[in-house]
Write a protein that holds these residues in place. Structure first.
Motif, short mmCIF file in Angstrom:
data_model
loop_
_atom_site.label_atom_id
_atom_site.label_comp_id
_atom_site.label_asym_id
_atom_site.label_seq_id
_atom_site.Cartn_x
_atom_site.Cartn_y
_atom_site.Cartn_z
N UNK A 1662 0.85 -1.19 0.00
CA UNK A 1662 0.00 0.00 0.00
C UNK A 1662 0.88 1.23 0.00
N UNK A 1663 0.38 2.31 0.61
CA UNK A 1663 1.17 3.55 0.63
C UNK A 1663 2.24 3.45 1.70
N UNK A 1664 3.49 3.20 1.26
CA UNK A 1664 4.58 3.16 2.22
C UNK A 1664 4.55 1.98 3.16
N UNK A 1665 3.65 1.05 2.92
CA UNK A 1665 3.54 -0.12 3.82
C UNK A 1665 3.47 -1.39 2.99
N UNK A 1666 4.01 -2.44 3.57
CA UNK A 1666 3.85 -3.76 2.94
C UNK A 1666 3.06 -4.62 3.91
N UNK A 1667 2.06 -5.29 3.39
CA UNK A 1667 1.19 -6.13 4.21
C UNK A 1667 1.59 -7.58 3.96
N UNK A 1668 1.84 -8.31 5.04
CA UNK A 1668 2.38 -9.66 4.90
C UNK A 1668 1.49 -10.64 5.65
N UNK A 1677 2.18 -5.70 9.33
CA UNK A 1677 2.37 -4.53 8.47
C UNK A 1677 3.82 -4.09 8.63
N UNK A 1678 4.54 -3.95 7.52
CA UNK A 1678 5.95 -3.56 7.58
C UNK A 1678 6.08 -2.18 6.96
N UNK A 1679 6.71 -1.27 7.67
CA UNK A 1679 6.91 0.07 7.11
C UNK A 1679 8.06 0.04 6.13
N UNK A 1680 7.90 0.63 4.95
CA UNK A 1680 8.98 0.60 3.96
C UNK A 1680 10.17 1.46 4.41
N UNK A 1681 9.91 2.59 5.08
CA UNK A 1681 11.00 3.49 5.45
C UNK A 1681 11.82 2.91 6.61
N UNK A 1682 11.10 2.58 7.71
CA UNK A 1682 11.84 2.21 8.91
C UNK A 1682 11.88 0.70 9.15
N UNK A 1683 11.25 -0.06 8.27
CA UNK A 1683 11.23 -1.52 8.39
C UNK A 1683 10.61 -1.99 9.70
N UNK A 1685 7.91 -3.52 12.18
CA UNK A 1685 6.85 -4.51 11.99
C UNK A 1685 5.74 -4.27 13.00
N UNK A 1686 4.52 -4.35 12.52
CA UNK A 1686 3.38 -4.21 13.42
C UNK A 1686 2.47 -5.41 13.17
N UNK A 1687 2.32 -6.26 14.20
CA UNK A 1687 1.49 -7.46 13.99
C UNK A 1687 0.03 -7.07 14.18
N UNK A 1688 -0.76 -7.24 13.14
CA UNK A 1688 -2.17 -6.83 13.21
C UNK A 1688 -3.06 -7.99 13.64
N UNK A 1689 -2.74 -9.17 13.19
CA UNK A 1689 -3.61 -10.31 13.45
C UNK A 1689 -2.76 -11.49 13.89
N UNK A 1690 -3.22 -12.16 14.95
CA UNK A 1690 -2.54 -13.37 15.40
C UNK A 1690 -3.51 -14.52 15.34
N UNK A 1691 -2.96 -15.72 15.27
CA UNK A 1691 -3.85 -16.87 15.34
C UNK A 1691 -3.03 -18.09 15.65
#
Length: 1969
Positions: A1662-1668, A1677-1683, A1685-1691
């Motif tokens: 997406x905009x400046x972000x990579x969704x994995x 969600x990984x930020x392209x600039x600062x790398x 990581x933000x975990x949005x969903x766990x299971x």
């Protein structure tokens, strides 16, 4: 001779008596013109009561059984029975067909209904699944289809108040359907307690979702939605057959003979009892009612139609009646009046007035009537009965004269003698009795010659003789009245018969077909005056023959209308009418006879409209047999285009053979050769069996075809370009009106028509699916939008296409004989003509069908074979050329005149602005004026007329002309001899192209040092061809016999030619004059070779199995090679000229010494080492690899080795030319293959310098010249070769995740089985033991204690009413990919788990759900086009592809409002594993999990399937459209990458080509991305990324990841590409990488998940972000600039999740799963708070009552107790070896109970500290423990076990408590047991294979939730002791819900999934008080 033509008179249907009331209903309506429409037999009737007139619709070929009226009340739809039944929509005013709907139903069409605006029609079939089908009837197109029900459906209706909803009803069911996309989804009506489940017979829809339905019991059931809300009892006394809605209300009619009228709210208005009216009778039963204003129409079971005027309702008016029930056989004609008498099995005899068209008398008899006769004076009527009696009545008052019973079997025929004295009575016992009329019918004699039943009788005019026919077909004569048999034939000869009704006898021989011994003609009647004979047969056909007709197989005219057998037919007394009666259809047809003299006035009625199908062409031949066919046409009709093996079958064949051959291919095989060949020039043109296949293009090039190649020839440059898209013979070619596109049709099992562009030579569209064996004619419409094609299947099917869309518009059977040409009307796009053998038909389109009318010839001509046809200057005018040389001129469908144009057939004609040009067998081209009055000019094709400087040679003068085209000031002419000539208007002729003539071509030799070659063929010519740029035939010589082989001498001066008669000759290579010839053999000379060097010897091989060796100088035979067991196929010399290598038909490779011919044995390894002068052998080790996998069905016929000994070219029986590396050792060598020839390639030869390869096609007579292109020389071009047959074994390694994904077997929920190994009898099937102290109902004992301790005592208890899904923790990443996407600029993400689509807000964590899928979702994609914003497609698992509700489907929905936009039911059985939208967003691509891995393209908004094709034999993982295209896409999978193009309705594919890179091998491909300029990137299992240009591999990005590359994403805005793979985190590496547009540079991102290996399954940018999305069910969600990581969903990573525990007071819960983790979840914050890795699979988890401790049970038998505050281990213990299934703290926190699969429960005392020593255990538990619950006082424990038994134990002693009364008094702290009387109701009827797995009672103690193996969560009331208790169901989980719990305060329910590893949080909705 007269009988050779049909009679010139005609019958016209004038009246039909009868109405079909039996087995049909709702088939009688008022039209807009106040006429009445209904049907009888196979005829639709429109009756005008005002004018007492009938009109007939006769487009059906069998019984009509259903009818629907269009809402505008002019159009009618009718459906019929039959093997291939169809529906006709027709106009009730003109009775013409408007549309035909066919090819879907079988058996018959039971119901029909139009929707509110009349655009769509629904039909129900009579097949076993009672298929329901929705049509766009105007276009003749099926929109949707689904199985209707397992039993009969009686009525169907559209809901007129809600769009896209239907209702159907039938045997014991009613269903409510919704139509979305192409999916029809039913919901069964719920009868509930309101009414009995019973058969529903009819229905009507009303406002507010109300449906009224009539039931078998006579009640009316009223439905709201799908629920029965009330019943109207006793509306009728018996079944309600018909219900009709109108403006005023509803009318119902029933079996009780009553009509009831109801108002709009279904309150009764009035009753009309028809049985009580003056026309009524006992047993009257109403089958159809129609209420319009103050009129009501009623149709009855007994074939009557009543009309009732409402205010005089007791006086119904009878407007039609007919016979009913049983069969109708008896028919007699009054001798002096226009009356007909009929009698039937319904025991009635009826007299009809033929003038008034009315029933005038009726009388009921005691017995079924089988025959009737009226005496000559018209006073007596005799009736023969089924019981063997006969009755005589007086005609005037129907009173009985006598009743006589002398016989026991049925009387089938009786007749009065012409003098009125006698009555002859024929009986089924074979006797005829003679009775005297005046003597009160005293018996006079009997005739007993027959051994079989009597069928027909005739008296002689003088009443002295009687002739009979019997069931054996015997014809006997008797003297009257005594009945003595006459055996002397002479005596009979002069007898004149008073009537002729016999079916056997010389005079009626002609009514029988030539070669049949059937007896299916039931009745005959001769009209002596008109010299015509009318017959009636078992097929419902009435025929007119000439009388007498003496020769079998006479010509006739035929009339359809009756449906099944016509039992009797008679002329009226004055021969004005013919009366025919139908057996099963009870109908009486009255036909007006139109004699020859009146035909002219009646011309407008001659051409009967009929659907081609119903009109078998047997002999509608109105005309005599055609004269002898022209020899050429005769030859052509003999041609068969069938193949033993079709190209389409090759992939399957290969698969079959591969299975067998698995072992043989272990050797590493050579790569395919680096060189390739390219088609350069083709000599030949297909003229011998094709016509009009030669045209000028826009820019003056010439387009034509030969073999499987379409050729574009530039005559200025003398070059050719080729369209190589076909894989077999092209049979026809047409050019678009703009002259830029061409359509070509080919041979094939499912042959295709290709439409392609002459400039780019690329296909625009490919049409297939409706023809068989081949397409023999095509034509474009004048606007170029449509195309007509004709097949060579038995019915010569005609199809009309919208070719750009690739859609079939209409289809019809053309004719049983060959059709040569189809032409579309230039003025009216819906009309066309076809012409062929004895065939000229004029067609018009009607919906999905075409209606054909035969050309009407009249007296002008004879029925000729038409070879060509064109339209003239108006839409009415057409012109056809015949096989006799005439041109026929047609106006509309009538022949106006004929003009003699040529000697012999007219093969080609062409219309000009002001005139015509024709060409014929006589070799003359003629120019005509515009009305064929004058011939303006002729050109004869002669050598003398050849222009100077014209290259090539004309073989003979006046060749047969097969094609003519005009343009650019020239006339283009194609001949049968394979020549194309250009005729200048002034006369000179230029020869452009030529090839061999008809006959196979085998002989080929290339010159030793010049670019020329020689060919010799069965056409008896020897030809020399120039291969240099002049490309022409240099010389030709005619031979006495055809030849099979030829060879140049080494010095190039002599040419040896072997002939078919065993002789051979040597000719001068320059002049082709004979030098010498020999004739030593009888059989074909198959190969001939000069020895190398000086050419001293000549070896001559023959089919006699010998090779003769001749000395060339002395011209003597010097040796004979003997020893071959079969014919010789190939011979080669060695370099020294001393040794011959010989191949034979028995696949022997032999060696002989020259010149004597002594046989030598040479070991196979040595053969290669010998130097061979040439190599054309196909046997031996050196060429073992050239034999294909399917060698059993195809032969390699020829081979040739280059002079540098590097490349072996081969030709085979399937028309393939292949190149192999030499030597081709080892089986199944790799090759390049080329298609251009059609059938066998008979010979291949390299030229002397290897620069060209010359190949010969046997049957296609073409000589093809290919240029040899060295390695590395590659220009881009379409259709390169395919590579090898067998893929390499190595696929780039093994990866557990790939293997797992490839081998997952997806089952649908409905088929899931139990997850626990339970045994025993299910609870609801167990017999209940009566308890000893069942208390009396009123007792003084204290009340029973509460079942369950409740913790919110003070409040009012409110039951839980509903559950709403609020949160889902889980994501399906383990076996799916590319399934996480951004929406709304990255604010939301969308993904899926189990069967729900999840929209997750990144900022707040709130979720919303798409819950319309009824099974697991496997794939998800988002539409990227701005017009379709937030549109998502998801594909699900399914069962078989039967289009039912469990079939796999794709849902397209709006992510924001969750509206379903379309549902596509697919033909992918098992499931849909990939979806992708096209660039414009309008198309959707789907891939199936079926064995073929089908790829389908949909136009999703309409739900229309555009194209579908088998993708690959192994799993396809992903297929994606190119981001800029609607027609190009790429699929990747196991050892597979394919590049696809959508052309019209066809999918064309090219395999990825690897050979350009050294050591590249086809690996398993897992992901795909795209770059500019047609670059494609595919990620492989080994971690490499392959880069493809078009379909050719151009480089490899090695080790883009260390493990498999599972995901790739192309960013549309900047072209950057994201890849995701499986890697261990390292400093420089990362599982996610961002690349530039060409995959040269990248930046890696590490996922900070703490896992040992990261495995990425989905990436999105997406905009400046990579969704994995990862394999471990995380979405990051990984930020392209600062790398960052933000975990949005766990299971949970792996399931099942067995353990589930809710916190006693807070909104937390714990889950424990197979993945070895226990996780803590917070409902309020919507996230995972913590997780503990245990190192072993966890099975159960439990909070202590205070919430301070957690106990966890493990799969290995260990259990652990943690302190919640610190997560430290308080204690752990392992006393068991098997899994711990449940663990529980007692309510007083003192004891811990641990239940395991070792059939044990252990007790631990927690007060003794963390040593955890077992204090006791429970004895004799019968099976493994499932759940445990403590009692509220901690003194008892209930245990449910794996054998469906529940036990109670004392705590802590472990003693088994047996006393049922004591158990009943226990109050439990919790209830999670699935067993026990209190929860008997949770077990469902459908639990044969599947179980309820878990249950939980709410803290309030009055609600209960369960989870089962079907993935359902159900909500019950507690307790529920009644079986099959009422409940609500909630779907979402995959199969197996493993555990379920209420949270504290009953605020939520948590359910845990087995297969889906997901946790669902449901919000409880409490009932309001």
């Amino acid at each position: 001779m007269a009988a050779r033509s049909a009679p010139n008179c005609h019958l016209r249907l004038e009246w039909v008596y009868g109405y079909r009331g039996h087995q049909c209903r709702n088939n009688l309506y008022y039209t807009a013109a106040k006429e009445i429409v209904y049907f009888v037999a196979g005829v639709g009737v429109v009756y005008s009561p005002r004018e007492h007139r009938q009109k007939f619709y006769r487009g059906h070929s069998d019984d009509i059984i259903s009818l629907a009226l269009h809402p505008e009340r002019v159009l009618v739809a009718t459906g019929q029975v039959g093997k291939e039944p169809y529906i006709c929509v027709w106009d009730s005013y003109t009775v013409q067909t408007v549309s035909v709907l066919k090819d879907v139903h079988t058996h018959g069409i039971a119901c029909l209904a139009f929707d509110l605006d009349g655009q769509r029609l629904v039909s129900v079939g009579l097949d076993s699944k009672n298929a329901v089908c929705v049509w766009d009837w105007k276009r003749g197109k099926m929109l949707s289809m689904a199985p209707g029900h397992t039993d009969r459906i009686f009525d169907i209706s559209w809901d007129l108040y809600q769009p896209n909803k239907l209702v159907s009803c039938g045997v014991k069911h009613i269903k409510f359907w919704s139509l979305c996309g192409n999916a029809l989804t039913p919901k069964r009506g719920v009868f509930g307690k309101t009414g009995d489940l019973q058969t529903i017979l009819c229905l009507a829809c009303a406002r507010d979702e109300l449906t009224y339905s009539g039931a078998l019991s006579g009640d009316i059931y009223v439905w709201k939605g799908i629920n029965l809300i009330r019943t109207i009892q006793g509306a009728h006394a018996a079944g309600i057959f018909s219900m009709n809605a109108c403006e005023e209300g509803f009318a119902t009619g029933g079996r009780d003979g009553c009509i009831r009228l109801w108002d709009l709210t279904f309150k009764p208005i009035t009753v009309i009892d028809l049985r009580e009216t003056d026309q009524g009778y006992k047993g009257l039963s109403v089958r159809s009612v129609c209420w319009r204003g103050d009129h009501i129409l009623v149709g009855t079971q007994d074939s009557e139609i009543f009309e009732i005027v409402v205010h005089e309702r007791n006086k119904p008016f009878l407007i039609m009646q007919g016979h009913c029930e049983g069969e109708l056989w008896a028919l007699a004609i009054h001798p002096t009046k226009p009356l007909a008498v009929t009698g039937s099995d319904d025991r009635s005899v009826r007299i009809w007035s033929l003038v008034d068209h009315a029933l005038i008398a009726r009388c009921n008899m005691e017995e079924p009537i089988r025959c009737a006769a009226v005496n000559v004076d018209g006073i007596h009527l005799a009736l023969g009965m089924k019981d063997g009696s006969f009755t005589v009545l007086r005609v005037r008052d129907m009173t009985e004269v006598v009743h006589i019973k002398d016989r026991k079997e049925a009387i089938h025929e009786l007749k009065y003698s012409p003098d009125g004295m006698y009555l002859a009575v024929g009986c089924n016992d074979g006797s005829v009795d003679i009775y005297g009329v005046a003597q009160r019918y005293k018996k006079f004699g009997e005739c007993v010659g027959s051994v079989s039943f009597i069928t027909h009788l005739d008296w002689s005019s003088d009443s002295r003789y009687l002739q009979t026919n019997d069931g054996n077909g015997k014809r006997l004569f008797y003297r009257m009245p005594g009945g003595k048999e006459v055996t002397n034939k002479e005596e009979i000869k002069g007898v004149h018969w008073a009537s002729w009704t016999c079916v056997s006898g010389l005079e009626v021989n002609g009514i029988w077909p030539k070669y049949s011994d059937t007896n299916d003609i039931n009745s005959v009647d001769g009209n002596y005056i008109g010299q015509v004979l009318v017959t009636a047969d078992d097929y419902g056909i009435v025929k007119l023959f000439r009388y007498p007709c003496l020769r079998k197989g006479a010509k006739f005219k035929k009339y359809i209308g009756h449906s099944a057998h016509v039992t009797n037919v008679r002329w009226s007394h004055d021969y004005q009418w013919v009366i025919s009666i139908g057996g099963a259809d009870h109908s009486v047809f009255q036909w007006k006879f139109i004699p020859e003299r009146k035909l002219k006035d009646a011309l407008h009625i001659a051409p009967q409209e009929s659907l081609a199908d119903s009109n078998s062409d047997e002999s509608d031949s109105d005309l005599s047999d055609v004269p002898e066919l022209d020899s050429e046409i005769e030859q052509e009709t003999q041609l068969t285009y069938r193949r033993q093996v079709y190209k389409e079958d090759l992939p399957q064949l290969k698969e079959q053979y591969k299975e067998k051959q698995k072992s043989g291919t272990s050797k590493r095989r050579e790569r395919a050769p680096g060189n390739s060949i390219r088609l350069h020039f083709v000599h030949g043109y297909r003229g011998y069996d094709c016509r009009s296949n030669l045209f000028y293009t826009q820019i003056g090039e010439i387009v034509y075809h030969v073999a499987a190649v379409a050729v574009i020839y530039n005559r200025q440059q003398n070059t050719q370009r080729f369209y190589l898209g076909h894989d077999d013979d092209i049979l026809c070619l047409a050019i678009h009106p703009l002259k830029d596109y061409v359509a070509t049709g080919q041979v094939g099992r499912d042959p295709s028509v290709h439409i392609w562009d002459t400039e780019t030579v690329k296909p625009l569209s490919i049409l297939k699916g409706y023809h068989q064996y081949g397409v023999c004619a095509v034509d474009f419409s004048a606007d170029g939008k449509r195309l007509a094609s004709v097949g060579i299947d038995d019915g010569h099917t005609i199809v009309l296409w919208d070719w750009k869309k690739g859609e079939k518009l209409s289809v019809a059977r053309g004719s049983k004989d060959k059709i040569f040409v189809v032409k579309m009307n230039p003025y009216v796009p819906d009309k066309l003509i076809t012409a062929g053998i004895k065939h000229m038909k004029f067609w018009r389109r009607a919906g999905g069908g075409l209606i054909g009318r035969k050309g009407y010839i009249g007296t002008l001509g004879k029925n000729d074979t038409m070879m060509c046809a064109v339209y003239g200057w108006t839409e009415e005018m057409a012109f056809s050329g015949t096989s006799t040389g005439d041109v026929c001129i047609w106006r509309d469908i009538f022949l106006v005149k004929t003009v003699k144009a040529h000697d012999g057939p007219v093969f080609s004609m062409h219309a000009l602005e002001k005139g015509f040009v024709t060409g014929g067998k006589d070799g003359v081209v003629a120019l005509w004026d515009d009305s064929f009055e004058r011939c303006l000019k002729t050109y004869a094709i002669k050598r003398a007329a050849l222009a100077p400087g014209s290259k090539g040679l004309l073989l003979e003068d006046n060749p047969s002309i097969r094609a003519i085209s005009l343009g650019h000031g020239h006339i283009l002419v194609g001949t049968k001899n394979g020549e194309i000539l250009e005729v200048d208007k002034s006369g000179p002729i230029t020869l452009l192209v030529q090839g061999h003539m008809e006959g196979e071509v085998w002989g080929l030799a290339t010159h030793p040092y010049l670019p020329i070659c020689a060919t010799v063929s069965d056409d008896k010519t020897l030809r020399i061809w120039d291969l240099s740029p002049s490309h022409c035939m240099l010389a030709v010589r005619k031979l006495k016999k055809g030849g099979r082989c030829c060879c140049f001498s080494p010095d190039g001066k002599a040419l040896a030619v072997g002939l078919n008669d065993g002789s051979f000759l040597m000719a001068n290579a320059d002049t082709l004059e004979d030098l010498v010839s020999f004739h030593h053999r009888k059989d074909i000379i198959s190969d001939i070779r000069f020895s190398p060097g000086s050419g001293k010897y000549l070896a001559v091989a023959s089919h006699d199995s010998f090779v003769d060796i001749y000395n060339v100088m002395s011209s003597k035979r010097v040796g004979i090679c003997k020893g071959a067991t079969s014919y010789i196929t190939h011979i080669d010399w060695d370099i020294r000229g001393k040794l011959l290598q010989v191949n034979t038909g028995a696949k022997e490779q032999l060696f002989f010494e020259a010149p004597r011919g002594k046989k030598q044995t040479i070991p196979s390894v040595e053969v290669e080492k010998l130097g061979w002068a040439s190599w054309t052998s196909v046997l031996g080790l050196c060429c073992e690899g050239i034999w294909p996998v399917i060698g059993e069905v195809t032969d390699v016929t020829a081979s040739c080795l280059t002079s540098d000994k590097m490349i072996l070219a081969t030709g085979d029986d399937l028309g393939f030319v292949k190149l192999f590396r030499y030597p081709a050792k080892g089986k199944f060598g790799k090759f390049k293959r080329y298609v251009a020839h059609s059938a066998h390639v008979t010979n291949v030869r390299w030229t002397y310098d290897d620069s060209m390869l010359v190949t010969l096609g046997g049957a296609d007579m073409s000589l093809m010249v290919w240029t040899n292109e060295m390695e590395g020389y590659r220009e881009k071009r379409p259709y390169d070769s395919e590579e090898s047959d067998i893929d390499s074994e190595e696929d780039g390694g093994y990866d557990s995740d790939v293997t797992r994904e490839n081998e997952v077997s997806y089952t649908i929920r409905a088929l899931s089985t139990n997850i626990r190994p339970m045994f025993g009898i299910k609870p609801h099937l167990q017999q209940k033991e009566p308890s000893i102290d069942e208390r009396p109902p009123v007792s003084r004992a204290p009340p029973q204690p509460e079942k369950l301790q409740t913790n919110n005592v003070g409040k009012k208890k409110r039951p839980v009413e509903d559950l709403v899904l609020e949160l889902v923790f889980g994501y399906r990443g383990r076996d799916c990919r590319n399934n996480v996407h951004y929406l709304n600029d990255g604010d939301d993400i969308i993904y899926h788990t189990a069967s729900v689509g999840i929209l997750h807000n990144v900022a707040t964590g709130t979720q919303s759900f798409y819950q319309e899928h009824n099974d697991d979702i496997l794939c998800l994609t988002v539409n990227q086009h701005p017009k379709f914003i937030n549109i998502v497609a998801t594909g699900q698992v399914g069962d078989s592809a039967d289009m039912s509700a469990t079939a796999p489907s794709i849902h397209i929905w709006d992510a924001m409002n969750k509206q379903t936009l379309s549902i596509l039911r697919c033909y992918h059985s098992k499931g849909v594993c990939a979806v992708s939208f096209s660039a414009t967003g309008k198309l959707l691509l789907s891939v199936g999990l079926d064995p073929e891995h089908t790829i389908t393209i949909w136009r999703w908004q309409e739900g229309a399937k555009i194209a579908s094709r088998a993708g690959h034999n192994q799993r396809i993982f992903v297929a994606e459209f190119r981001p800029d295209s609607d027609s190009q896409f790429v699929s990747v999978g196991v050892k597979h990458v394919k590049f696809w193009t959508l052309a019209g309705r066809a999918l064309l594919s090219k395999k990825g080509l690897l050979s350009t890179l050294e050591d590249a091998r086809m690996q398993t491909m897992l992901a795909v991305a795209f770059g500019a300029n047609n670059l494609t990137f595919t990620g492989t299992i080994s971690g490499d990324v392959c880069v493809w240009k078009d379909h050719i591999l151009c480089r490899i990005v090695a080790r883009a990841h260390n493990g498999p590359v599972f995901a790739m994403y192309t960013t549309l805005r900047d072209g950057l590409i994201v890849t995701g793979g499986k890697e261990r985190p390292s400093k420089e590496g990362g599982a996610v990488k961002l690349w530039d547009q060409e995959l040269r540079r990248c930046r890696a991102f590490r996922l900070e998940t703490g896992q040992v290996t990261d495995c990425v399954r989905s990436v999105c940018r997406g905009k400046g972000k990579i969704l994995v999305g990862t394999r471990n069910a995380e979405i990051i969600e990984v930020g392209e600039k600062n790398a960052a990581c933000n975990i949005l969903v766990n299971g949970h990573v792996d399931g099942p999740i067995w353990g589930l525990a809710t916190h006693p007071s807070r909104d937390f819960f714990l889950s424990a799963a197979e993945d070895g983790t226990v996780r803590l979840w917070d409902i309020a914050d919507k996230k995972m708070l913590n997780k503990v890795n245990l190192g072993h699979a966890a099975r159960t988890v439990c909070y202590s009552p205070g919430g301070d401790m957690v106990a966890i049970g493990m799969k290995n038998g260990e259990f652990i107790i943690l302190l919640v505050s610190s997560l430290k281990i308080w204690g752990k213990k392992r006393d068991r070896r098997c899994a711990i299934h449940d663990i529980r703290f007692s309510p007083d926190s003192r004891f811990l109970a641990v239940g395991s699969s070792e059939n044990s429960v252990d007790f631990y005392d927690l007060t003794l500290g963390p040593t955890l020593n077992r204090i006791s255990y429970c004895k004799d538990i019968p099976s493994f423990v499932i759940q445990m619950d403590f009692s509220a006082d901690s003194r008892y424990l209930q245990v449910s076990t794996g054998c469906y038994k529940r036990h109670v134990y004392e705590v802590p002693s472990g003693k088994h408590l047996m006393d049922q009364a004591a158990i009943n008094r226990i109050t439990w702290a919790t209830w999670t047991s699935i067993l026990g009387d209190e929860v008997m109701g949770i077990w469902s009827r459908h639990a044969e294979r599947a179980d309820v797995n878990c249950a939980c009672v709410s803290h309030s103690g009055i609600s209960l939730v369960t989870g089962d193996d079907f993935g359902m969560v159900k909500l019950f009331d507690f307790p529920c002791p009644e079986k099959f208790a009422k409940h609500k169901r909630f779907l979402g989980h995959s199969p197996h819900v493993t555990n379920i719990r209420f949270t504290s305060g009953d605020r939520h329910v948590i359910s845990a999934g087995g297969d889906d590893c997901s946790l669902f949080v449901w919000k409880c909705v409490h009932m309001l008080h």
